[in-house]
Design a protein around this motif. Structure first.
Motif, PDB file in Angstrom:
ATOM      1  N   GLN A  59       0.806  -1.206   0.000  1.00  0.00           N
ATOM      2  CA  GLN A  59       0.000   0.000   0.000  1.00  0.00           C
ATOM      3  C   GLN A  59       0.846   1.265   0.000  1.00  0.00           C
ATOM      4  N   GLU A  60       2.133   1.168   0.257  1.00  0.00           N
ATOM      5  CA  GLU A  60       3.004   2.334   0.242  1.00  0.00           C
ATOM      6  C   GLU A  60       3.489   2.680  -1.158  1.00  0.00           C
ATOM      7  N   LEU A  61       3.252   1.825  -2.114  1.00  0.00           N
ATOM      8  CA  LEU A  61       3.710   2.054  -3.471  1.00  0.00           C
ATOM      9  C   LEU A  61       2.872   3.111  -4.154  1.00  0.00           C
ATOM     10  N   SER A  62       3.523   3.957  -4.924  1.00  0.00           N
ATOM     11  CA  SER A  62       2.814   4.939  -5.733  1.00  0.00           C
ATOM     12  C   SER A  62       3.691   5.316  -6.911  1.00  0.00           C
ATOM     13  N   TYR A  63       3.050   5.734  -7.997  1.00  0.00           N
ATOM     14  CA  TYR A  63       3.782   6.097  -9.206  1.00  0.00           C
ATOM     15  C   TYR A  63       3.820   7.604  -9.372  1.00  0.00           C
ATOM     16  N   SER A  64       4.981   8.121  -9.711  1.00  0.00           N
ATOM     17  CA  SER A  64       5.156   9.525 -10.045  1.00  0.00           C
ATOM     18  C   SER A  64       6.005   9.610 -11.301  1.00  0.00           C
ATOM     19  N   ARG A  65       5.479  10.258 -12.323  1.00  0.00           N
ATOM     20  CA  ARG A  65       6.267  10.396 -13.554  1.00  0.00           C
ATOM     21  C   ARG A  65       7.565  11.144 -13.283  1.00  0.00           C
ATOM     22  N   ASP A  66       7.480  12.263 -12.581  1.00  0.00           N
ATOM     23  CA  ASP A  66       8.663  13.082 -12.367  1.00  0.00           C
ATOM     24  C   ASP A  66       9.713  12.351 -11.536  1.00  0.00           C
ATOM     25  N   GLU A  67       9.285  11.614 -10.518  1.00  0.00           N
ATOM     26  CA  GLU A  67      10.242  10.863  -9.709  1.00  0.00           C
ATOM     27  C   GLU A  67      10.876   9.731 -10.522  1.00  0.00           C
ATOM     28  N   THR A  68      10.107   9.125 -11.390  1.00  0.00           N
ATOM     29  CA  THR A  68      10.652   8.069 -12.235  1.00  0.00           C
ATOM     30  C   THR A  68      11.661   8.629 -13.218  1.00  0.00           C
ATOM     31  N   VAL A  69      11.331   9.750 -13.854  1.00  0.00           N
ATOM     32  CA  VAL A  69      12.265  10.396 -14.781  1.00  0.00           C
ATOM     33  C   VAL A  69      13.548  10.789 -14.056  1.00  0.00           C
ATOM     34  N   ALA A  70      13.412  11.306 -12.844  1.00  0.00           N
ATOM     35  CA  ALA A  70      14.594  11.708 -12.071  1.00  0.00           C
ATOM     36  C   ALA A  70      15.472  10.508 -11.743  1.00  0.00           C
ATOM     37  N   ALA A  71      14.866   9.390 -11.358  1.00  0.00           N
ATOM     38  CA  ALA A  71      15.631   8.193 -11.012  1.00  0.00           C
ATOM     39  C   ALA A  71      16.352   7.627 -12.230  1.00  0.00           C
ATOM     40  N   THR A  92       7.002   0.736  -9.661  1.00  0.00           N
ATOM     41  CA  THR A  92       8.076  -0.222  -9.391  1.00  0.00           C
ATOM     42  C   THR A  92       8.953  -0.437 -10.620  1.00  0.00           C
ATOM     43  N   GLY A  93      10.166  -0.919 -10.358  1.00  0.00           N
ATOM     44  CA  GLY A  93      11.079  -1.337 -11.414  1.00  0.00           C
ATOM     45  C   GLY A  93      11.359  -2.824 -11.268  1.00  0.00           C
ATOM     46  N   THR A  94      11.450  -3.518 -12.401  1.00  0.00           N
ATOM     47  CA  THR A  94      11.684  -4.960 -12.408  1.00  0.00           C
ATOM     48  C   THR A  94      12.775  -5.277 -13.418  1.00  0.00           C
ATOM     49  N   ILE A  95      13.684  -6.168 -13.060  1.00  0.00           N
ATOM     50  CA  ILE A  95      14.701  -6.635 -13.995  1.00  0.00           C
ATOM     51  C   ILE A  95      14.568  -8.140 -14.157  1.00  0.00           C
ATOM     52  N   CYS A  96      14.629  -8.588 -15.397  1.00  0.00           N
ATOM     53  CA  CYS A  96      14.376 -10.003 -15.704  1.00  0.00           C
ATOM     54  C   CYS A  96      15.479 -10.595 -16.561  1.00  0.00           C
ATOM     55  N   ASP A  97      15.923 -11.764 -16.191  1.00  0.00           N
ATOM     56  CA  ASP A  97      16.720 -12.624 -17.060  1.00  0.00           C
ATOM     57  C   ASP A  97      15.849 -13.847 -17.325  1.00  0.00           C
ATOM     58  N   PHE A  98      15.189 -13.860 -18.462  1.00  0.00           N
ATOM     59  CA  PHE A  98      14.239 -14.930 -18.745  1.00  0.00           C
ATOM     60  C   PHE A  98      14.921 -16.267 -18.982  1.00  0.00           C
ATOM     61  N   GLN A  99      16.220 -16.250 -19.272  1.00  0.00           N
ATOM     62  CA  GLN A  99      16.949 -17.497 -19.466  1.00  0.00           C
ATOM     63  C   GLN A  99      17.201 -18.205 -18.133  1.00  0.00           C
TER      64      GLN A  99
END
Length: 258
Positions: free
Chosen positions: A4-16, A144-151
């Motif tokens: 419940q603490e998760l939230s999306y912000s375009r500006d914060e994402t662009v900054a990161a 959120t950000g996710t990284i995947c190695d599908f192999q």
């Protein structure tokens, strides 16, 4: 972190994202490789221009305001992680692909048989021309950000979503699941900090840039080679304002190409 603490912000994402790319210029990527949007966003990246992505308004808006790392040809792109390259939505390569049909979707998303990606998720980065490597996703519904190695398969974290068990068949009779969602996931800020910490660190799979375009895992080299690489980076004052990036990359490349 609780869900419940998760939230999306375009500006914060662009900054990161911007901070992460600029961090990489103090390791291997030339500062001139980063392309910054003008005030108000990329004018050429309208919803109409990006219709082929089948993304929602939040993702389109995010794309329009992100910086990119240039990629104008298929081979030898700049890597931001091991065998991982940024999707350059302003680049000649992707613009040409977007104008053709059918689209070679692995330039901007994993192939459907690997994983489907919903409309609220941006594929920020893909593998560097092969199926080996990593994909990076930004989920605008949760921030959120996710990284995947599908192999290698998933390494779920507390914020990873459960496996997609309700997938339906596509027009070809194939069951296409959202395999991306069960991989390593953090809130956007922590996610990019984790990527920054992956070079010469104590994380499970540390990595090293071997020239200005290539990133490899430390496990690809023996201990004496890694000691020499760390020495070269330190001698050239990496991660500081005095960093001699070009000279460092030349020396590092000489050692790793032996």
């Amino acid at each position: 972190m609780a869900a419940q603490e998760l939230s999306y912000s375009r500006d914060e994402t662009v900054a990161a994202v911007t901070d992460f790319y600029e961090f990489l210029t103090r390791i291997h990527i030339p500062p001139t490789a980063i392309k910054y949007p003008p005030p108000g966003g990329w004018p050429e990246l309208t919803r109409e221009d990006l219709t082929f992505l089948n993304k929602n308004d939040d993702v389109i808006d995010l794309i329009r305001h992100l910086p990119f790392i240039k990629r104008d040809d298929y081979y030898d792109p700049y890597e931001i992680y091991e065998q991982t390259t940024v999707v350059d939505f302003t680049g000649k390569l992707l613009r040409k692909e977007a104008a053709s049909k059918p689209h070679n979707s692995d330039l901007f998303e994993p192939l459907e048989e690997i994983s489907t990606v919903p409309s609220h998720v941006l594929t920020l980065a893909t593998t560097s021309g092969t199926r080996d490597g990593h994909f990076v996703f930004i989920d605008t519904s949760r921030g959120t950000g996710t990284i995947c190695d599908f192999q290698d398969g998933p390494e779920p974290t507390a914020l990873s979503l459960p496996k997609d068990e309700d997938a339906e068949e596509n027009d070809h009779g194939e069951v296409c699941r959202e395999e991306w969602r069960h991989h390593l996931t953090y809130n956007v800020h922590d996610f990019f900090e984790l990527l920054k910490e992956s070079t010469f660190s104590d994380v499970e799979t540390p990595q090293v840039a071997t020239n200005e375009r290539e990133v490899r895992f430390e496990r690809d080299f023996d201990g004496s080679t890694m000691d020499r690489l760390k020495q070269i980076y330190n001698e050239h004052a990496w991660l500081t304002e005095d960093y001699q990036r070009e000279e460092c990359m030349q020396k590092v490349n000489e050692v790793t190409k032996l």
